[in-house]
Design a protein around this motif. Structure first.
Motif, PDB file in Angstrom:
ATOM      1  N   LYS A 188       0.848  -1.196   0.000  1.00 37.81           N
ATOM      2  CA  LYS A 188       0.000   0.000   0.000  1.00 37.81           C
ATOM      3  C   LYS A 188       0.884   1.246   0.000  1.00 37.81           C
ATOM      4  O   LYS A 188       1.826   1.337   0.794  1.00 37.81           O
ATOM      5  CB  LYS A 188      -0.880   0.026   1.244  1.00 37.81           C
ATOM      6  N   LEU A 190       1.065   5.599  -0.094  1.00 34.67           N
ATOM      7  CA  LEU A 190       0.369   6.853   0.190  1.00 34.67           C
ATOM      8  C   LEU A 190       1.203   7.962  -0.432  1.00 34.67           C
ATOM      9  O   LEU A 190       2.416   8.038  -0.194  1.00 34.67           O
ATOM     10  CB  LEU A 190       0.308   7.028   1.715  1.00 34.67           C
ATOM     11  N   CYS A 260      -3.297  11.763   6.168  1.00 35.69           N
ATOM     12  CA  CYS A 260      -2.081  10.926   6.149  1.00 35.69           C
ATOM     13  C   CYS A 260      -1.931  10.146   7.443  1.00 35.69           C
ATOM     14  O   CYS A 260      -1.608   8.952   7.420  1.00 35.69           O
ATOM     15  CB  CYS A 260      -0.837  11.786   5.917  1.00 35.69           C
ATOM     16  N   ARG A 263      -4.046   7.064   7.839  1.00 31.86           N
ATOM     17  CA  ARG A 263      -3.747   5.947   6.917  1.00 31.86           C
ATOM     18  C   ARG A 263      -2.369   5.330   7.130  1.00 31.86           C
ATOM     19  O   ARG A 263      -2.095   4.234   6.651  1.00 31.86           O
ATOM     20  CB  ARG A 263      -3.821   6.433   5.467  1.00 31.86           C
ATOM     21  N   THR A 267       0.202   1.686   5.763  1.00 33.74           N
ATOM     22  CA  THR A 267       0.930   2.082   4.554  1.00 33.74           C
ATOM     23  C   THR A 267       2.318   1.459   4.556  1.00 33.74           C
ATOM     24  O   THR A 267       2.990   1.440   5.588  1.00 33.74           O
ATOM     25  CB  THR A 267       1.061   3.633   4.542  1.00 33.74           C
ATOM     26  N   ALA A 270       5.317   5.694   1.812  1.00 29.55           N
ATOM     27  CA  ALA A 270       4.691   7.024   1.776  1.00 29.55           C
ATOM     28  C   ALA A 270       5.641   7.991   1.073  1.00 29.55           C
ATOM     29  O   ALA A 270       6.824   8.055   1.405  1.00 29.55           O
ATOM     30  CB  ALA A 270       4.379   7.508   3.184  1.00 29.55           C
ATOM     31  N   GLN A 318       8.476   0.202   7.005  1.00 23.53           N
ATOM     32  CA  GLN A 318       7.864   1.262   6.200  1.00 23.53           C
ATOM     33  C   GLN A 318       8.928   2.132   5.535  1.00 23.53           C
ATOM     34  O   GLN A 318       9.989   2.382   6.125  1.00 23.53           O
ATOM     35  CB  GLN A 318       6.976   2.154   7.086  1.00 23.53           C
TER      36      GLN A 318
END
Ligand code: CTP
Length: 399
Positions: A188, A190, A260, A263, A267, A270, A318
């Motif tokens: 995912k 962003l 942001c 979510r 995520t 990003a 992340q």
């Protein structure tokens, strides 16, 4: 790169970019594809069927029938693994979007069960016209793939958007898609893009010149590489052409922050490309501020820094990427932002570089990461810059 054994119907329509299609056919054949070419009547004014039949080694058809034989559009549509409309003129784009069927290209399009790739080519104003925008949106929303146009010199002599993607880029796009080169599948992403508007009163705001082009190009590229993308977009005229991207429209830094932060936990990647206002008016006047005879002062307070906030809660799996638009001590400032905001990469653009930054269709970036030397890249289209940023993200995740 391989398109071995792939069956491709190439539809050539009436745009000057048609002169590049023998080269496109050669590249497709070289990559191993079998190519059958069809054209509109208008296309034959720009490229000869003889050139196309020679390079494709198949007859080229422009009509549903030649009076005696029926050029079976249904069969061609079913034969193909992929249909490519390149160049796709404004006229054909409009016809395809509306399901018209007055020539062979439209008939094959309507019969095709395979994925359809459309490489538009037209002049800047035609490309930007509301009718064309609507047609592109509608084709993208109904599952067609729009190969982004390039920026540069156009047949009219103007410089702008609307050039057909180069044959090499079209082949690469097909290779990515047909060979399922989707390194970001299941992830995912962003992305933030565009400016923010900080309201002063009901009619005025503090904003900036960001157009959102860079962030939109990154969202498109992440989606093309397989990510499930949510794009948080400030006020902009840009539109996505990939129907898989979820767009959330926001206006202010506070809204961007909220969208942001809610979510981020879900995520994987990003990329914060928005040009967020650092300050907003402390008070937002309810009524329009009237002119007085003297100077007035506006008290400003800091906005929420989304990149900083996400950096604080970032987990090791992340990837967080920020932008830095600098005018002096560029690399040093960008490096400071990388550390201070705990980002994995900062994309630096300098306003001192011609063709880089706000409003341009090109950009010149330096990629700053923690453990490697800054990577300087030349001036390129924003789509190309998006690709190198996304490739750098993929590398970071594999490092
Ligand atoms: N950013 C953000 N929220 C803000 C300000 C910036 O998320 N309120 C993000 C931008 O999207 C960008 C990065 O932070 O990815 C750097 O933005 P920039 O404006 O260059 O940095 P600032 O930290 O605001 O520093 P300065 O304006 O002083 O250079």
């Amino acid at each position: 790169m391989s398109l071995a054994g792939r069956k491709i119907v190439l539809a050539v329509t009436g745009s000057i970019a048609a002169y590049k299609t023998p080269q496109l056919v050669r590249l497709l054949v070289k990559a191993g594809a079998e190519v059958k070419v069809i054209t509109t009547r208008a296309a034959t004014g720009f490229v000869t069927p003889l050139a196309l039949s020679t390079v494709s080694k198949h007859p080229v058809f422009s009509d549903v029938s030649d009076g005696e034989n029926w050029n079976n559009h249904v069969e061609l549509g079913l034969w193909a693994d992929a249909m490519v409309v390149a160049p796709c003129s404004a006229n054909t784009l409009a016809k395809l979007a509306n399901g018209l069927c007055d020539n062979l290209v439209c008939a094959v399009y309507l019969s095709a069960r395979c994925p359809v790739f459309i490489a538009p080519a037209m002049d800047d104003d035609m490309w930007k016209h509301a009718a064309t925008r609507r047609n592109v949106q509608s084709l993208a929303a109904t599952g067609n793939f729009i190969i982004p146009v390039a920026h540069g010199e156009l047949a009219s002599g103007l410089v702008g958007d609307g050039r057909m993607a180069e044959p090499e880029q079209i082949v690469e796009y097909l290779d990515d898609f047909l060979n399922e080169k989707k390194p970001l599948a299941g992830l995912k992403a962003l992305v933030t893009a565009g400016p923010t508007y900080e309201r002063i009163d009901p009619v005025r705001f503090i904003g900036n010149f960001s157009t959102g082009k860079m962030g939109f190009a990154i969202a498109e590229m992440l989606a093309r590489k397989g990510a499930d993308v949510t794009l948080i977009a400030g006020p902009t005229h840009e539109k996505v052409t990939n129907s898989q991207i979820t767009v959330v429209n926001i206006e202010s830094a506070a809204e961007l922050y909220r969208e942001c932060t809610i979510r981020f936990a879900h995520t994987d990647i990003a990329v914060l490309a928005a040009a967020v206002a650092d300050y907003r008016p402390q008070e937002q006047a309810r009524e329009k501020i009237k002119k007085t005879n003297g100077a007035i002062a506006l008290q400003l307070v800091e906005t929420e820094d989304t990149l900083l906030a996400l950096g604080k809660i970032k987990q090791p799996a992340q990837t967080l990427v920020g932008f830095a638009l600098e005018t002096t001590n560029e690399e040093e400032n960008a490096h400071k932002k990388l550390v201070a905001k705990n980002a994995d990469m900062i994309v630096l653009n300098s306003l001192r570089d011609t063709g880089a930054g706000f409003g341009h269709n090109t950009n010149k970036v330096t990629l700053i990461t923690k453990n490697s030397e800054p990577l300087h890249h030349p001036l390129q289209s924003k789509t190309e810059v998006a690709e190198l940023i996304v490739n750098a993200i993929i590398d970071l995740r594999h490092a």
